[in-house]
Write a protein that holds these residues in place. Structure first.
Motif, PDB file in Angstrom:
ATOM      1  N   PRO A 127       0.831  -1.207   0.000  1.00  0.00           N
ATOM      2  CA  PRO A 127       0.000   0.000   0.000  1.00  0.00           C
ATOM      3  C   PRO A 127       0.863   1.255   0.000  1.00  0.00           C
ATOM      4  CG  PRO A 127      -0.166  -1.152   2.105  1.00  0.00           C
ATOM      5  CD  PRO A 127       0.666  -1.989   1.206  1.00  0.00           C
ATOM      6  N   GLY A 128       0.468   2.192  -0.830  1.00  0.00           N
ATOM      7  CA  GLY A 128       1.233   3.432  -0.936  1.00  0.00           C
ATOM      8  C   GLY A 128       2.534   3.228  -1.677  1.00  0.00           C
ATOM      9  N   GLY A 129       2.551   2.231  -2.567  1.00  0.00           N
ATOM     10  CA  GLY A 129       3.761   1.896  -3.323  1.00  0.00           C
ATOM     11  C   GLY A 129       4.292   3.070  -4.119  1.00  0.00           C
ATOM     12  N   SER A 130       4.917   2.773  -5.217  1.00  0.00           N
ATOM     13  CA  SER A 130       5.604   3.797  -6.007  1.00  0.00           C
ATOM     14  C   SER A 130       4.670   4.868  -6.548  1.00  0.00           C
ATOM     15  CB  SER A 130       6.338   3.119  -7.174  1.00  0.00           C
ATOM     16  OG  SER A 130       5.406   2.536  -8.060  1.00  0.00           O
ATOM     17  N   GLY A 131       3.405   4.516  -6.754  1.00  0.00           N
ATOM     18  CA  GLY A 131       2.462   5.486  -7.310  1.00  0.00           C
ATOM     19  C   GLY A 131       2.516   5.536  -8.823  1.00  0.00           C
ATOM     20  N   ASP A 132       3.536   4.930  -9.414  1.00  0.00           N
ATOM     21  CA  ASP A 132       3.683   4.903 -10.863  1.00  0.00           C
ATOM     22  C   ASP A 132       3.199   3.557 -11.396  1.00  0.00           C
ATOM     23  OD1 ASP A 132       4.875   7.417 -10.779  1.00  0.00           O
ATOM     24  OD2 ASP A 132       6.865   6.563 -10.508  1.00  0.00           O
ATOM     25  N   ALA A 133       1.900   3.358 -11.391  1.00  0.00           N
ATOM     26  CA  ALA A 133       1.333   2.092 -11.839  1.00  0.00           C
ATOM     27  C   ALA A 133       1.378   2.016 -13.358  1.00  0.00           C
ATOM     28  CB  ALA A 133      -0.091   1.953 -11.340  1.00  0.00           C
ATOM     29  N   GLN A 134       1.632   0.833 -13.851  1.00  0.00           N
ATOM     30  CA  GLN A 134       1.636   0.586 -15.287  1.00  0.00           C
ATOM     31  C   GLN A 134       0.203   0.300 -15.740  1.00  0.00           C
ATOM     32  OE1 GLN A 134       4.439   0.973 -17.099  1.00  0.00           O
ATOM     33  NE2 GLN A 134       5.368   1.575 -15.150  1.00  0.00           N
ATOM     34  N   PRO A 135      -0.124   0.615 -16.995  1.00  0.00           N
ATOM     35  CA  PRO A 135      -1.497   0.413 -17.466  1.00  0.00           C
ATOM     36  C   PRO A 135      -2.013  -1.021 -17.315  1.00  0.00           C
ATOM     37  CG  PRO A 135      -0.276   1.760 -19.027  1.00  0.00           C
ATOM     38  CD  PRO A 135       0.708   1.299 -17.992  1.00  0.00           C
ATOM     39  N   GLY A 136      -1.174  -2.009 -17.508  1.00  0.00           N
ATOM     40  CA  GLY A 136      -1.636  -3.389 -17.424  1.00  0.00           C
ATOM     41  C   GLY A 136      -1.593  -3.984 -16.033  1.00  0.00           C
ATOM     42  N   GLU A 137      -1.207  -3.197 -15.026  1.00  0.00           N
ATOM     43  CA  GLU A 137      -1.060  -3.743 -13.675  1.00  0.00           C
ATOM     44  C   GLU A 137      -2.375  -4.264 -13.113  1.00  0.00           C
ATOM     45  OE1 GLU A 137       0.141  -2.323  -9.201  1.00  0.00           O
ATOM     46  OE2 GLU A 137       1.048  -1.282 -10.887  1.00  0.00           O
ATOM     47  N   LEU A 138      -3.460  -3.550 -13.325  1.00  0.00           N
ATOM     48  CA  LEU A 138      -4.752  -4.005 -12.815  1.00  0.00           C
ATOM     49  C   LEU A 138      -5.183  -5.306 -13.491  1.00  0.00           C
ATOM     50  CD1 LEU A 138      -6.716  -0.646 -12.507  1.00  0.00           C
ATOM     51  CD2 LEU A 138      -5.678  -1.999 -10.687  1.00  0.00           C
ATOM     52  N   LEU A 139      -4.935  -5.415 -14.790  1.00  0.00           N
ATOM     53  CA  LEU A 139      -5.280  -6.640 -15.507  1.00  0.00           C
ATOM     54  C   LEU A 139      -4.444  -7.814 -14.989  1.00  0.00           C
ATOM     55  CD1 LEU A 139      -7.147  -7.708 -17.658  1.00  0.00           C
ATOM     56  CD2 LEU A 139      -5.424  -7.145 -19.371  1.00  0.00           C
ATOM     57  N   ARG A 140      -3.165  -7.591 -14.729  1.00  0.00           N
ATOM     58  CA  ARG A 140      -2.313  -8.648 -14.163  1.00  0.00           C
ATOM     59  C   ARG A 140      -2.813  -9.055 -12.771  1.00  0.00           C
ATOM     60  NH1 ARG A 140       1.500  -5.721 -16.928  1.00  0.00           N
ATOM     61  NH2 ARG A 140       2.093  -4.428 -15.146  1.00  0.00           N
ATOM     62  N   ALA A 141      -3.252  -8.079 -11.981  1.00  0.00           N
ATOM     63  CA  ALA A 141      -3.782  -8.387 -10.646  1.00  0.00           C
ATOM     64  C   ALA A 141      -5.067  -9.205 -10.751  1.00  0.00           C
ATOM     65  CB  ALA A 141      -4.026  -7.096  -9.864  1.00  0.00           C
ATOM     66  N   ILE A 142      -5.900  -8.924 -11.734  1.00  0.00           N
ATOM     67  CA  ILE A 142      -7.121  -9.693 -11.946  1.00  0.00           C
ATOM     68  C   ILE A 142      -6.777 -11.142 -12.299  1.00  0.00           C
ATOM     69  CG2 ILE A 142      -9.113  -9.995 -13.494  1.00  0.00           C
ATOM     70  CD1 ILE A 142      -9.224  -6.876 -13.652  1.00  0.00           C
ATOM     71  N   VAL A 143      -5.844 -11.319 -13.215  1.00  0.00           N
ATOM     72  CA  VAL A 143      -5.417 -12.669 -13.609  1.00  0.00           C
ATOM     73  C   VAL A 143      -4.810 -13.402 -12.413  1.00  0.00           C
ATOM     74  CG1 VAL A 143      -3.808 -13.958 -15.075  1.00  0.00           C
ATOM     75  CG2 VAL A 143      -5.132 -12.070 -16.042  1.00  0.00           C
ATOM     76  N   ARG A 144      -3.989 -12.702 -11.636  1.00  0.00           N
ATOM     77  CA  ARG A 144      -3.389 -13.302 -10.442  1.00  0.00           C
ATOM     78  C   ARG A 144      -4.473 -13.762  -9.468  1.00  0.00           C
ATOM     79  NH1 ARG A 144      -1.337  -8.922  -7.272  1.00  0.00           N
ATOM     80  NH2 ARG A 144      -3.515  -8.879  -6.639  1.00  0.00           N
ATOM     81  N   ASP A 145      -5.495 -12.924  -9.254  1.00  0.00           N
ATOM     82  CA  ASP A 145      -6.560 -13.275  -8.314  1.00  0.00           C
ATOM     83  C   ASP A 145      -7.388 -14.456  -8.816  1.00  0.00           C
ATOM     84  OD1 ASP A 145      -5.639 -11.361  -6.599  1.00  0.00           O
ATOM     85  OD2 ASP A 145      -7.326  -9.996  -6.838  1.00  0.00           O
ATOM     86  N   PHE A 146      -7.602 -14.558 -10.127  1.00  0.00           N
ATOM     87  CA  PHE A 146      -8.281 -15.745 -10.660  1.00  0.00           C
ATOM     88  C   PHE A 146      -7.421 -16.993 -10.417  1.00  0.00           C
ATOM     89  CE2 PHE A 146     -11.180 -13.083 -13.334  1.00  0.00           C
ATOM     90  CZ  PHE A 146     -12.367 -13.689 -12.947  1.00  0.00           C
ATOM     91  N   GLY A 147      -6.117 -16.857 -10.568  1.00  0.00           N
ATOM     92  CA  GLY A 147      -5.218 -17.972 -10.266  1.00  0.00           C
ATOM     93  C   GLY A 147      -5.288 -18.367  -8.799  1.00  0.00           C
ATOM     94  N   LEU A 148      -5.358 -17.368  -7.909  1.00  0.00           N
ATOM     95  CA  LEU A 148      -5.472 -17.652  -6.478  1.00  0.00           C
ATOM     96  C   LEU A 148      -6.807 -18.319  -6.147  1.00  0.00           C
ATOM     97  CD1 LEU A 148      -3.861 -14.401  -5.042  1.00  0.00           C
ATOM     98  CD2 LEU A 148      -2.927 -16.727  -4.916  1.00  0.00           C
TER      99      LEU A 148
END
Length: 167
Positions: A127-148
């Motif tokens: 939380p409160g990471g770099s603040g410079d999120a990449q455009p595909g980061e949310l999509l990668r997080a969605i895929v990761r959560d489906f994997g989990l």
């Protein structure tokens, strides 16, 4: 086949039951303890970072400031509690079901932000990471959560009950 034979085969050591059972036991143990570590670590990163967690939640533009603050106060301790349930082996299938529900809620939030074109840090493990999120980061997080969710479903289907206090 007598009931004694069935009981004996169910209680035999994994090596005696066959290689596939041993592999499934190892995979189930890895799923249970890996998920426990993930939840505990995720919750731990949120402890003491109330303002950063609140900002991460507000960035999704879903909740009011009041609800963002409330969620920021409870999400870390709840993630730790869920991880401890898995680690200690307390109600494994129930804990897995709660884990899937939480991951599904996270996916809804992530997809909401992604579909609206928000470029934000998900705040999942930093939380409160770099603040410079990449455009595909949310999509990668969605895929990761489906994997989990898939890993959690496997753990619920074949819970590793060894070292469990109350499976």
């Amino acid at each position: 086949m007598s009931s004694t034979t069935v009981l004996r085969s169910a209680n035999e050591a994994p090596e005696a039951r066959g290689g596939i059972d041993l592999v499934l036991d190892i995979a189930s143990a890895a799923a249970r303890f890996g998920l426990a570590f993930m939840w505990i670590y995720s919750g731990y990163t949120k402890l003491g970072a109330h303002l950063d967690v609140t900002k991460s939640i507000e960035a999704y533009e879903i909740f009011t400031p009041y609800w963002s603050d409330l969620l920021a106060r409870v999400i870390g301790p709840l993630e730790i509690a869920g991880g401890l349930l898995l680690l200690l082996g307390i109600k494994l299938r129930w804990a897995g079901g709660v884990s899937i529900a939480v991951l599904a809620a996270f996916i809804v939030g992530l997809y909401s932000a992604y579909s609206r074109g928000l470029t934000i840090d998900c705040g999942c493990f930093n939380p409160g990471g770099s603040g410079d999120a990449q455009p595909g980061e949310l999509l990668r997080a969605i895929v990761r959560d489906f994997g989990l969710i898939a890993v959690t479903a496997f753990m619920m289907w074949r819970p590793f009950r060894k070292y469990a206090l109350y499976p």
